[in-house]
Design an enzyme around this catalytic site. Sequence first.
Site, PDB file in Angstrom:
ATOM      1  N   CYS A  26       0.863  -1.177   0.000  1.00 24.50           N
ATOM      2  CA  CYS A  26       0.000   0.000   0.000  1.00 24.50           C
ATOM      3  C   CYS A  26       0.901   1.228   0.000  1.00 24.50           C
ATOM      4  O   CYS A  26       2.016   1.176  -0.498  1.00 24.50           O
ATOM      5  CB  CYS A  26      -0.954  -0.018   1.191  1.00 24.50           C
ATOM      6  SG  CYS A  26      -0.112  -0.137   2.779  1.00 24.50           S
ATOM      7  N   HIS A 543      -8.119  -6.595  31.064  1.00 21.75           N
ATOM      8  CA  HIS A 543      -8.668  -7.090  29.801  1.00 21.75           C
ATOM      9  C   HIS A 543      -8.413  -8.590  29.720  1.00 21.75           C
ATOM     10  O   HIS A 543      -7.280  -9.032  29.554  1.00 21.75           O
ATOM     11  CB  HIS A 543      -8.004  -6.369  28.623  1.00 21.75           C
ATOM     12  CG  HIS A 543      -8.719  -6.536  27.322  1.00 21.75           C
ATOM     13  ND1 HIS A 543      -8.659  -7.694  26.571  1.00 21.75           N
ATOM     14  CD2 HIS A 543      -9.519  -5.681  26.633  1.00 21.75           C
ATOM     15  CE1 HIS A 543      -9.375  -7.544  25.479  1.00 21.75           C
ATOM     16  NE2 HIS A 543      -9.912  -6.327  25.483  1.00 21.75           N
TER      17      HIS A 543
END
Length: 620
Positions: A26, A543
Amino acid sequence: MNYKKTGLDVLEAVGGKDNVAMLTHCATRLRFEFRDKGQVDKEAVEKIPGVISVVDRGGQFQVVIGNEVQTAFRAIKEVTGEMGGGGEAPKEKEKLLTRIISIISTTFTPVIPALVGGGMIKAVLAILTLLNLVNTDGSTYQMLNMISDGAFYFMPVLLAYGASIKFQCSPILAMTLACTLLHPTWSGMLAAGAPITFFGIPVILSDYSYSVLPIIFTVWIMSYAERFAERVSPSMIKFFTKPLITLLITAPIAFLIVGPIGVFLNDIIAVGAEFINGKASWLIPALMGALQPVLVVSGTAWAMTPIATMQLTKTGSEMINGPGMLASNVAQGGATLAVAVKTKNKELKQLASSTGITAVLGITEPSLYGVTLKLKRPLIASMIGGGIAGIYAGLSGLVRYAFVSPGLAALPAFIGENPMNIVHAVVTCVIAFGAAFAAAWILGFEEPEGTVEKVEEKAKSETRKEGSSQEAYAICSPVSGRAVPLSKVDDAVFSSGVLGKGMAVIPEEGKLYSPVKGTITALFDTKHAIGITCENGAEILIHIGIDTVNLQGEHFTAHAKVGDEVQVGTLLVEFDREKILELGYDLITPVLIVNYGNLHDVVLSEEREIRAGEKLMGIC
């Protein structure tokens, strides 16, 4: 810098040409897929001169190089050939979201130059029209409009190529199917509107020009049809029978089933986006403005591309990606340039100056991976600036009229039917830059080794530790298991320290307890993450696992709620450890102090076995 050598060194470090199953690029990074990931030496790649960073997310191994990525890409292609080393990549078990993002990324990456080229011509045409240099009724306007619109009208043909690379089937046959969906005869049937059938089966009339999902689904089906044709075709006549069988199976399925479903999903997504925009126009740009850096780092930035592309091609403008990305990119540049102005480190000043300008123009990866992510607090500043500017962009109704990487260089893409749109774009840029620059200046950052500030801060830190080591506020382990540094968490958002400083624990049982005395301030509906504010003001985020949000709360049981006062050892959540591991999720549990910048210091433990309730780290 010799970027050709950089590319060749990267190729060697990832196992050579025979290990490359797919290679695309990209604007700033090489994107690899391998046959044997075990041959890849990630640490060696990161040390190669010219490599800014390595991201192994979203189903791809991404090597961030910056603006000279094409030079490195061409050097590798000279060795590997057009399709990498040839052959297929191994079929590894991937999570659904990872696979979807990988498909989107691989499909859209080859198409980006065409979309950007067409988008920029649309922007130039908008300027010429605004200045009355071309007549909208004249042939010059029509020709330029045709050139700019070609990539979008024939989007299915372009996407067919990228999809064929991902699904490892014939690009020519995939593009042939796309051409079939756009054939003039089919367009004539659409225009006539009369009912049609295929061997007596009714066919739904759908317009596939500008579409995205139908061709991706079609090429996916074709990949199986082609393999079937390969197996059943006698070798002597395979040259004739393989394409015959592939097209005869896939094309009717495309017209009868896959195409209409894809168009329906296109419309549902467009309606959903318009509904959200109608109810809270600020929401999507604000989220994209604030969270774009996290999406890039986690490899999920491509997830919104099909939605934005569909909206752009259907309505001529889009508000899903462009406005928020404009805010985020300029904010990233503002925060990076604040670092350039403030730092006394010559190397950092040079890097931040060049990458900050690039970010303001629309390409953020060099500044993200080279400066803000490493320094952490400037990244938070860029997210603050992007979020604030995104709110303005949404409230003002800002839209993007062309597919370009938003930044100052691409402002013409915001010139369109609404003459105030470009004004709102400029104001968005000013807010993003100013807010991010100010936030980065106020939050500051830790200077790299070798600067006066670093030496002074280190001395102060040592003095603090010596004078107050006995007064450290203990953060205990919420689970029993093995305590490890954040660097061992297989998620760049956690391991980089972007969200906060702390440690992680690999749990050996399925019970999570409070690590501190305080108040629960956040408990996600999915029960995989919980926030606690300690009595001393420290904000703790726990988490449970990586990507466990995808379980939507399944296999988790909460024993507390927001507002509860908790003590060390209060049971908060139970989770089915064995079942979650069986589903392929990593249960490593980060424990983060998210506002550590406002505290004196954080003292971390060594890697070791630990029991729930034992001290994991401390705050001085």
